[in-house]
Design a protein around this motif. Structure first.
Motif, PDB file in Angstrom:
ATOM      1  N   ALA A 157       9.321  38.588  73.220  1.00  0.00           N
ATOM      2  CA  ALA A 157       8.801  37.357  73.829  1.00  0.00           C
ATOM      3  C   ALA A 157       8.421  36.344  72.766  1.00  0.00           C
ATOM      4  N   ILE A 158       7.768  36.854  71.699  1.00  0.00           N
ATOM      5  CA  ILE A 158       7.384  35.947  70.612  1.00  0.00           C
ATOM      6  C   ILE A 158       8.618  35.355  69.952  1.00  0.00           C
ATOM      7  N   THR A 159       9.636  36.198  69.800  1.00  0.00           N
ATOM      8  CA  THR A 159      10.888  35.720  69.192  1.00  0.00           C
ATOM      9  C   THR A 159      11.521  34.623  70.043  1.00  0.00           C
ATOM     10  N   PHE A 160      11.620  34.908  71.356  1.00  0.00           N
ATOM     11  CA  PHE A 160      12.194  33.901  72.264  1.00  0.00           C
ATOM     12  C   PHE A 160      11.379  32.600  72.256  1.00  0.00           C
ATOM     13  N   LEU A 161      10.048  32.752  72.195  1.00  0.00           N
ATOM     14  CA  LEU A 161       9.172  31.578  72.191  1.00  0.00           C
ATOM     15  C   LEU A 161       9.392  30.742  70.931  1.00  0.00           C
ATOM     16  N   MET A 162       9.506  31.415  69.798  1.00  0.00           N
ATOM     17  CA  MET A 162       9.735  30.707  68.538  1.00  0.00           C
ATOM     18  C   MET A 162      11.083  30.002  68.549  1.00  0.00           C
ATOM     19  N   VAL A 163      12.105  30.711  69.084  1.00  0.00           N
ATOM     20  CA  VAL A 163      13.430  30.097  69.182  1.00  0.00           C
ATOM     21  C   VAL A 163      13.366  28.854  70.085  1.00  0.00           C
ATOM     22  N   GLY A 164      12.602  28.982  71.191  1.00  0.00           N
ATOM     23  CA  GLY A 164      12.457  27.872  72.121  1.00  0.00           C
ATOM     24  C   GLY A 164      11.806  26.665  71.458  1.00  0.00           C
ATOM     25  N   PHE A 165      10.751  26.966  70.658  1.00  0.00           N
ATOM     26  CA  PHE A 165      10.083  25.873  69.944  1.00  0.00           C
ATOM     27  C   PHE A 165      11.032  25.186  68.964  1.00  0.00           C
ATOM     28  N   PHE A 166      11.808  26.008  68.244  1.00  0.00           N
ATOM     29  CA  PHE A 166      12.773  25.435  67.297  1.00  0.00           C
ATOM     30  C   PHE A 166      13.818  24.585  68.021  1.00  0.00           C
ATOM     31  N   LEU A 167      14.296  25.115  69.168  1.00  0.00           N
ATOM     32  CA  LEU A 167      15.292  24.367  69.937  1.00  0.00           C
ATOM     33  C   LEU A 167      14.702  23.049  70.468  1.00  0.00           C
ATOM     34  N   LEU A 168      13.438  23.133  70.975  1.00  0.00           N
ATOM     35  CA  LEU A 168      12.785  21.934  71.487  1.00  0.00           C
ATOM     36  C   LEU A 168      12.586  20.916  70.381  1.00  0.00           C
ATOM     37  N   GLY A 169      12.173  21.400  69.208  1.00  0.00           N
ATOM     38  CA  GLY A 169      12.007  20.502  68.065  1.00  0.00           C
ATOM     39  C   GLY A 169      13.317  19.856  67.673  1.00  0.00           C
ATOM     40  N   GLY A 170      14.386  20.633  67.741  1.00  0.00           N
ATOM     41  CA  GLY A 170      15.706  20.088  67.408  1.00  0.00           C
ATOM     42  C   GLY A 170      16.137  19.039  68.404  1.00  0.00           C
ATOM     43  N   VAL A 171      15.870  19.292  69.685  1.00  0.00           N
ATOM     44  CA  VAL A 171      16.231  18.319  70.719  1.00  0.00           C
ATOM     45  C   VAL A 171      15.446  17.024  70.530  1.00  0.00           C
ATOM     46  N   ILE A 172      14.138  17.174  70.240  1.00  0.00           N
ATOM     47  CA  ILE A 172      13.296  15.987  70.029  1.00  0.00           C
ATOM     48  C   ILE A 172      13.786  15.192  68.826  1.00  0.00           C
ATOM     49  N   LEU A 173      14.105  15.908  67.737  1.00  0.00           N
ATOM     50  CA  LEU A 173      14.595  15.254  66.531  1.00  0.00           C
ATOM     51  C   LEU A 173      15.920  14.547  66.800  1.00  0.00           C
ATOM     52  N   TRP A 174      16.806  15.221  67.550  1.00  0.00           N
ATOM     53  CA  TRP A 174      18.100  14.624  67.893  1.00  0.00           C
ATOM     54  C   TRP A 174      17.907  13.373  68.758  1.00  0.00           C
ATOM     55  N   GLY A 175      17.005  13.479  69.734  1.00  0.00           N
ATOM     56  CA  GLY A 175      16.736  12.339  70.617  1.00  0.00           C
ATOM     57  C   GLY A 175      16.170  11.151  69.845  1.00  0.00           C
ATOM     58  N   LYS A 176      15.260  11.457  68.916  1.00  0.00           N
ATOM     59  CA  LYS A 176      14.674  10.381  68.112  1.00  0.00           C
ATOM     60  C   LYS A 176      15.738   9.711  67.253  1.00  0.00           C
ATOM     61  N   THR A 177      16.634  10.537  66.695  1.00  0.00           N
ATOM     62  CA  THR A 177      17.719   9.982  65.884  1.00  0.00           C
ATOM     63  C   THR A 177      18.614   9.082  66.723  1.00  0.00           C
ATOM     64  N   GLN A 178      18.930   9.544  67.941  1.00  0.00           N
ATOM     65  CA  GLN A 178      19.758   8.745  68.839  1.00  0.00           C
ATOM     66  C   GLN A 178      19.065   7.418  69.194  1.00  0.00           C
ATOM     67  N   TYR A 179      17.759   7.474  69.363  1.00  0.00           N
ATOM     68  CA  TYR A 179      16.971   6.302  69.779  1.00  0.00           C
ATOM     69  C   TYR A 179      16.941   5.233  68.694  1.00  0.00           C
ATOM     70  N   THR A 180      16.903   5.643  67.437  1.00  0.00           N
ATOM     71  CA  THR A 180      16.773   4.683  66.339  1.00  0.00           C
ATOM     72  C   THR A 180      18.104   4.374  65.651  1.00  0.00           C
ATOM     73  N   ALA A 181      19.152   5.115  65.976  1.00  0.00           N
ATOM     74  CA  ALA A 181      20.443   4.908  65.319  1.00  0.00           C
ATOM     75  C   ALA A 181      21.126   3.641  65.826  1.00  0.00           C
ATOM     76  N   GLU A 182      22.133   3.174  65.089  1.00  0.00           N
ATOM     77  CA  GLU A 182      22.914   2.016  65.524  1.00  0.00           C
ATOM     78  C   GLU A 182      23.515   2.277  66.899  1.00  0.00           C
TER      79      GLU A 182
END
Length: 394
Positions: free
Chosen positions: A9-34
C-alpha cells in the motif's frame, strides 16, 4: 501478511504521489509553454460569460491545447473571477498563462469592432471599422456623415454591442464651437453643454467613450489635456520668444496650426511669425481674417473678399498689429511645440508652392518670385480643370 499488504500500500501510495506530481508538473509546463496559434485571433468575451465557455471557445479556435488545463491554471492563479467582457487580441504562440492575463487584465478592447466619431475641420463623420487580427489593420465596414447621409444598418448593430469600442476623434485645427456642435450630434452621449469652451482650450486627440457619458465631462477631459500640453510647451519654450504668457503661446500655436497641414513645416511657419513679431511687422495671415468673419462658427466655404481683408476685426492681422486677442482654433501638441521651439531662420514670407507645402523667403524679391510661380501653377491648374470640364473629364 499484513506487513506485506501495508508495504504494498505504501509503495502504491508513493507511486501515486510521484504520478500526481508528474501530472501537475506536465500541466504546469503545458500552461506556461508557447501556444499552438500560428496567427493572431480576436477572442470575444461576451458580457456574463464564464471561464468554462471561454476555454471551450479557445480550444475550438486552436488557441489552447486543453480547455481543462486552461481552466485549472486560471483557477490556481486565482484569475477566474477577473474575467472581463470585451474583444481581445491574442498574438501567435501566446501561452495559456498569457491568454489568461489578456482576458483578465481589463481596460479597453484591443480588437474587434470600433465606432469612431470624427470631428474634422470640414465635416463630421462616423466610421465603423473592424480590426483584422492577422494584419493588425482596421477594415472599414461603413462611413457616413450624420444628418446628411443615410445611416448604415451596421452602425446601429455595432454601437449597441457591449464589446464595441466607441471613440471621439478630434482633429487639429477645429474650433471649440465645432466640437460642441459635433458632440451634440453624437447620440450615444448624454447631457447638455451650457457654454462653448474658450477657443484653443481643447486638446485634439482620440477619446474613448461609453454610452451615456456626459458631454460636459468629455469637454472637461479635453480641456485638462490641453492645459497639460500647453504647460509642457511653455515650460520648454525657447528663450527670447515674442510672447509673454502661455495664453499668447496658445494664440501663436493656433495660427501655425491653421497655416500648414505639413508636419515638417510647422517650425518653419512658426519662425516666420516669430520673426515678424520681433520686427514689428503685421502677421498678415488669412486664417485670422477668416476667423474674424466666421468667429469659429463653421467653415467659410469660399475665398476671402478684398473687403474682408481690409475690414477691421479683432482677428484681422492685415489690419491689427501683433497677435489677435484669442486663438483661432484648437492647436495640437505638435503646433504648440512648434510655437514654443520654432526654427531659427530669417524667413519673413511664405506662399503655397503647389505641393501642399510652402515656399519660404527672406526678402520681398524672393517672395515675389515665389508668388509668381504659385500664380503660374494656379493658372495651369485652372486651364486643366476647364479642359477636363469641356471634354467631360475624358
Amino acid at each position: 501478511m499484513w506487513r506485506n499488504i501495508a508495504s504494498n500500500a505504501i509503495t502504491f501510495l508513493m507511486v501515486g504521489f510521484f504520478l500526481l506530481g508528474g501530472v501537475i508538473l506536465w500541466g504546469k509546463t503545458q500552461y506556461t509553454a508557447e501556444g499552438p496559434l500560428d496567427q493572431a485571433i480576436c477572442v470575444q468575451v461576451e458580457r456574463g460569460s464564464n471561464m468554462r465557455k471561454v476555454s471551450r471557445d479557445l480550444e475550438e479556435q486552436g488557441a489552447v491545447t486543453s480547455a481543462a488545463i486552461f481552466r485549472i491554471g486560471a483557477d490556481y492563479s486565482e484569475m477566474t473571477g477577473n474575467l472581463k467582457a470585451g474583444s481581445f487580441l491574442v498574438q501567435p504562440t501566446t501561452s495559456m498563462e498569457g491568454i489568461v492575463d489578456v482576458i483578465t487584465r481589463g481596460g479597453a478592447s484591443t480588437c474587434g469592432t470600433e465606432v469612431v466619431y470624427r470631428i474634422g475641420v470640414n465635416r463630421v463623420s462616423v466610421q465603423v471599422r473592424e480590426l483584422d487580427p492577422v494584419t493588425n489593420r482596421f477594415v472599414e465596414r461603413a462611413e457616413f456623415e450624420p444628418g446628411v447621409e443615410e445611416t448604415p444598418e451596421v452602425y446601429g448593430e455595432m454601437k449597441e454591442k457591449a464589446d464595441t469600442r466607441l471613440r471621439v476623434a478630434m482633429a487639429e485645427g477645429v474650433t471649440s464651437w465645432q466640437v460642441v456642435e459635433a458632440l451634440k450630434g453624437i447620440e450615444v452621449l448624454a447631457g447638455k453643454v451650457e457654454t462653448v469652451p474658450e477657443e484653443g482650450t481643447l486638446a485634439p486627440d482620440s477619446y474613448e467613450v461609453r454610452p451615456g457619458d456626459d458631454r460636459a465631462e468629455l469637454l472637461a477631459q479635453m480641456a485638462a489635456a490641453q492645459a497639460r500640453a500647453l504647460a509642457d510647451a511653455w515650460e520648454n519654450r525657447a528663450p527670447g520668444l515674442p510672447v509673454s504668457s502661455p495664453e499668447e503661446l496658445l494664440i501663436l500655436a493656433s495660427i501655425v496650426e491653421k497655416e500648414t497641414g505639413v508636419p515638417e513645416e510647422r517650425k518653419q511657419v512658426a519662425s516666420v511669425f516669430v520673426n515678424r513679431l520681433n520686427q514689428g511687422m503685421r502677421l498678415q495671415t488669412d486664417p485670422t481674417v477668416i476667423y474674424g468673419v466666421t468667429e469659429g462658427k463653421g467653415v467659410l466655404g469660399r475665398g476671402l473678399r478684398q473687403s474682408e481683408l481690409r475690414k477691421e476685426t479683432p482677428w484681422n492681422t492685415y489690419v491689427i498689429a501683433g497677435l489677435p486677442p484669442t486663438p483661432i482654433a484648437n492647436p495640437g501638441r505638435a503646433s504648440l511645440m512648434a510655437a514654443a521651439q520654432p526654427d531659427t531662420s530669417e524667413f519673413i514670407f511664405f506662399v503655397a508652392d503647389g505641393t501642399g507645402g510652402h515656399a519660404f523667403a527672406e526678402t520681398l524679391d524672393e517672395h515675389n518670385k515665389n508668388v509668381a510661380n504659385w500664380r503660374k501653377i494656379e493658372a495651369e491648374r485652372g486651364a486643366e480643370a476647364a479642359g477636363n470640364a469641356s471634354t467631360g473629364g475624358n
